[in-house]
Design a protein around this motif. Structure first.
Motif, PDB file in Angstrom:
ATOM      1  N   TYR A  65     -52.470  31.380  86.905  1.00  0.00           N
ATOM      2  CA  TYR A  65     -53.891  31.650  87.146  1.00  0.00           C
ATOM      3  C   TYR A  65     -54.395  32.770  86.247  1.00  0.00           C
ATOM      4  N   ARG A  66     -55.699  32.754  86.005  1.00  0.00           N
ATOM      5  CA  ARG A  66     -56.399  33.864  85.368  1.00  0.00           C
ATOM      6  C   ARG A  66     -57.393  34.407  86.387  1.00  0.00           C
ATOM      7  N   LEU A  67     -57.720  35.695  86.253  1.00  0.00           N
ATOM      8  CA  LEU A  67     -58.557  36.368  87.232  1.00  0.00           C
ATOM      9  C   LEU A  67     -59.805  36.941  86.564  1.00  0.00           C
ATOM     10  N   PHE A  68     -60.947  36.696  87.177  1.00  0.00           N
ATOM     11  CA  PHE A  68     -62.226  37.176  86.650  1.00  0.00           C
ATOM     12  C   PHE A  68     -62.995  37.915  87.737  1.00  0.00           C
ATOM     13  N   PRO A  97     -71.588  40.862  97.316  1.00  0.00           N
ATOM     14  CA  PRO A  97     -70.884  41.885  96.544  1.00  0.00           C
ATOM     15  C   PRO A  97     -70.079  41.249  95.418  1.00  0.00           C
ATOM     16  N   PRO A  98     -69.615  42.057  94.458  1.00  0.00           N
ATOM     17  CA  PRO A  98     -68.738  41.509  93.416  1.00  0.00           C
ATOM     18  C   PRO A  98     -67.547  40.804  94.055  1.00  0.00           C
ATOM     19  N   ARG A  99     -67.083  39.756  93.417  1.00  0.00           N
ATOM     20  CA  ARG A  99     -65.977  38.992  93.986  1.00  0.00           C
ATOM     21  C   ARG A  99     -65.157  38.388  92.870  1.00  0.00           C
ATOM     22  N   PRO A 100     -63.898  38.079  93.162  1.00  0.00           N
ATOM     23  CA  PRO A 100     -63.040  37.529  92.116  1.00  0.00           C
ATOM     24  C   PRO A 100     -63.182  36.014  92.017  1.00  0.00           C
ATOM     25  N   GLY A 101     -62.899  35.511  90.838  1.00  0.00           N
ATOM     26  CA  GLY A 101     -62.769  34.077  90.649  1.00  0.00           C
ATOM     27  C   GLY A 101     -61.460  33.811  89.932  1.00  0.00           C
ATOM     28  N   ILE A 102     -60.649  32.936  90.490  1.00  0.00           N
ATOM     29  CA  ILE A 102     -59.403  32.610  89.807  1.00  0.00           C
ATOM     30  C   ILE A 102     -59.494  31.185  89.290  1.00  0.00           C
ATOM     31  N   THR A 103     -58.972  30.999  88.083  1.00  0.00           N
ATOM     32  CA  THR A 103     -58.974  29.677  87.458  1.00  0.00           C
ATOM     33  C   THR A 103     -57.535  29.294  87.139  1.00  0.00           C
TER      34      THR A 103
END
Length: 587
Positions: free
Chosen positions: A491-494, A503-509
């Protein structure tokens, strides 16, 4: 002989013995056993008929293959009379009770019908013209009732499990006095078709075993919706908690009653310490609503249900009814309709209060019974001492709770009579209570939480984690924290930018295996009936899919499409969302 289901099935599978050998041996032992345990015994010819149906089957095809059991004699077994503990009431049923039929279909073998307090009215086990089944641990003491014979049959290793009934404690008090597991299932989970009613709106079929694993197998085989039983219920969302991290309510000390038995009191607090050692956190609770509800069962109009169940028989043959039993049931003929409504109103008030207490903990623990009494003591004061034994049991069905009685120790001052506690919780907590019971009795075994079928595991990686802004979306839905974990290294994390309301939140691809990184996540369990609303609350561009975690399992969790990360900050070099938040604080 070890009659546990696992041992029997291992012996059958290894060819060490056969169901015919076991059943034949037990039939001989039953015939030679205490006659007061049994009201009728299944003949060898009839047993062969049940065994013949197992030909071609095995433990792999039938969960109760070749497992012997006993049936309380207010539950129908075709071919055996049903007496409810009263010879003149006896009748020949034309079919098995629904629950009996289910167990036989699962491979179980019925060995006979067991003695009981007449018409299932009593917690003592001495109100029967068929005699008093001797308590296996000290015959001077009562075996408990009303399911006396069913409990003693299991305690004496004459069967693997037995069926009782439990309206006011008849499946728990005998368990406590015979060192057994006593399961009082959620009301309506087991059908009462083919059961002579005590209080029809409250009756439950109960289960006695020597260990929680057997109880769970039997419960799963016995439960099922019965359209012919108007009180049968399809299971609703189960109430579940981890058996290594839970809160349990303990009644205030002045609301606990041991009737002068200091040894029982000491055992109760030993039980509390054992629960704490398993990961439990005790919470002192106000038990008054439960105790007041208990009084309604016999001091309110519900005793009229007992009168309604056998009214015509009682009026026609009053002398056929055991004297104490007759006095109690006849009292049900006098309450007025207005009393019933007033008590219903009061019960609703008490249930609301009890529910508010139950909402603060995962379960409540009490003694199963405050003490134990001799047969002589009970015969000298039959009503009062019976009432004492029901101090912690009479409210259970009125307040729609399920329960599991488990042994803790023995009362040495009373000649080694067993004594135990009861774990109870709202309806449909059955699986969680049995899991905790297993840990309580075998704390040395490794515990791996197993989710019920109606719970869904999810992994979260951002603002839904503990202590972060959106965690309430899990906790408000009754979700349970399972533990920390990591994703697989694919996975990559954004960091997705914040909006006015989010609020800001992560997105994983997802990337190819080994070409990404592993990130810290949290594992949670969400009730299935809450899962849809949880997913629906997730805003774009996030979605839900299957996330591969480090052990290779695929678990439902947050994912993001790569096209939606073009304007996001690539934080794939970090270990997870918490490290990203810490980096912001440090800037």
């Amino acid at each position: 002989m070890d009659l546990s289901i696992s041992q029997l099935h291992t012996s059958y599978a290894n060819g060490d013995t056969t169901p015919r050998d076991i059943i034949s041996k037990l039939h001989e032992e039953i015939q030679a056993s205490d006659s007061a345990i049994w009201i009728s015994i299944v003949s060898e010819d009839r047993l062969e008929g049940y065994l013949a149906k197992l030909d071609g089957e095995s433990p792999e095809t039938l969960p109760l293959f070749g497992v012997p059991f006993a049936i309380k004699d207010n539950i129908d077994l075709e071919g055996s009379p049903t007496t409810a503990g009263c010879p003149d009431y006896s009748f020949d049923p034309d079919k098995d009770a629904f629950v009996v039929d289910s167990l036989i279909a699962a491979g179980a073998i019925p060995m006979g019908k067991t003695n009981l307090d007449q018409f299932a009215t009593g917690l003592v086990g001495v109100r029967s013209p068929y005699g008093v089944p001797a308590n296996p641990f000290n015959p001077d003491y009562v075996p408990g009732g009303s399911s006396s014979g069913s409990a003693v049959a299991v305690a004496r290793d004459l069967v693997t499990f037995s069926l009782g009934t439990d309206t006011a404690g008849s499946g728990r008090v005998p368990a406590g006095l015979n060192e057994l597991i006593g399961v009082k299932p959620s009301f309506g989970l087991l059908s009462c078709s083919g059961v002579v009613p005590a209080c029809r709106s409250l009756d439950c079929v109960s289960i006695f075993t020597k260990n929680p694993a057997d109880a769970e197998i039997v419960l799963n085989a016995a439960k099922g919706f019965d359209s012919e039983d108007e009180y049968s219920r399809k299971p609703s969302q189960s109430h579940w908690f981890r058996a290594d991290s839970f809160t349990f309510g303990v009644p205030e000390q002045d609301q606990s009653e041991f009737f002068g038995d200091s040894e029982a009191e000491a055992l109760f607090y030993q039980g509390i310490e054992r629960l704490k050692a398993l990961g439990g956190t005790p919470v002192t609770i106000d038990f008054s609503a439960f105790l007041e509800a208990a009084l309604l069962l016999y001091e309110g109009p519900w005793v009229s249900e007992r009168f309604a169940a056998i009214e015509s028989f009682l009026l026609e043959k009053p002398d056929s009814v055991y004297p104490v039993t007759r006095k109690i049931i006849e009292g049900g003929g006098t309450p007025k309709a207005v009393d019933a409504f007033r008590s219903q109103y009061r019960l609703k008030e008490l249930k609301r209060k009890a529910d508010s207490v139950l909402a603060t903990v995962d379960l409540i623990v009490t003694p199963t019974a405050g003490t134990a009494y001799t047969v002589e003591e009970v015969e000298a004061d039959p009503v009062k001492l019976n009432s004492n034994l029901g101090y912690y049991t009479n409210f259970m069905n009125l307040l729609d709770c399920c329960a599991c009685a488990i042994p803790v120790g023995r009362l040495e001052a009373k000649g080694g009579v067993p004594w135990g506690i009861t774990l109870f919780a709202p309806a449909f907590s059955d699986e969680a209570l049995l899991s905790l019971s297993s840990r309580f009795l075998a704390p040395e075994k490794n515990y791996l939480p197993t989710l019920p079928e109606d719970w869904i595991e999810v992994v979260v990686c951002g603002a839904h984690m503990r202590g972060l802004p959106l965690n309430f979306q899990l906790t408000d839905r009754g979700a349970r924290f399972l533990g920390e974990a990591k994703t697989s290294d694919c996975y990559r994390l954004f960091a997705l930018p914040a909006t006015e309301s989010i609020p800001p939140r992560p997105g994983i691809t997802r990337t190819k295996d080994g070409e990404g990184n592993a990130y810290a996540v949290e594992r949670w369990a969400v009730p299935a009936d809450q899962f849809g609303s949880f997913v629906a609350a997730i805003p774009s561009p996030l979605g839900f899919g299957k996330v591969v975690i480090e052990d290779g399992n695929r678990v439902s969790g947050f994912l993001c499409e790569e096209i939606d990360t073009h304007d996001a900050e690539d934080i794939s070099h970090l270990s997870g969302w918490r490290e990203y938040l810490e980096s912001l604080t440090g800037k």
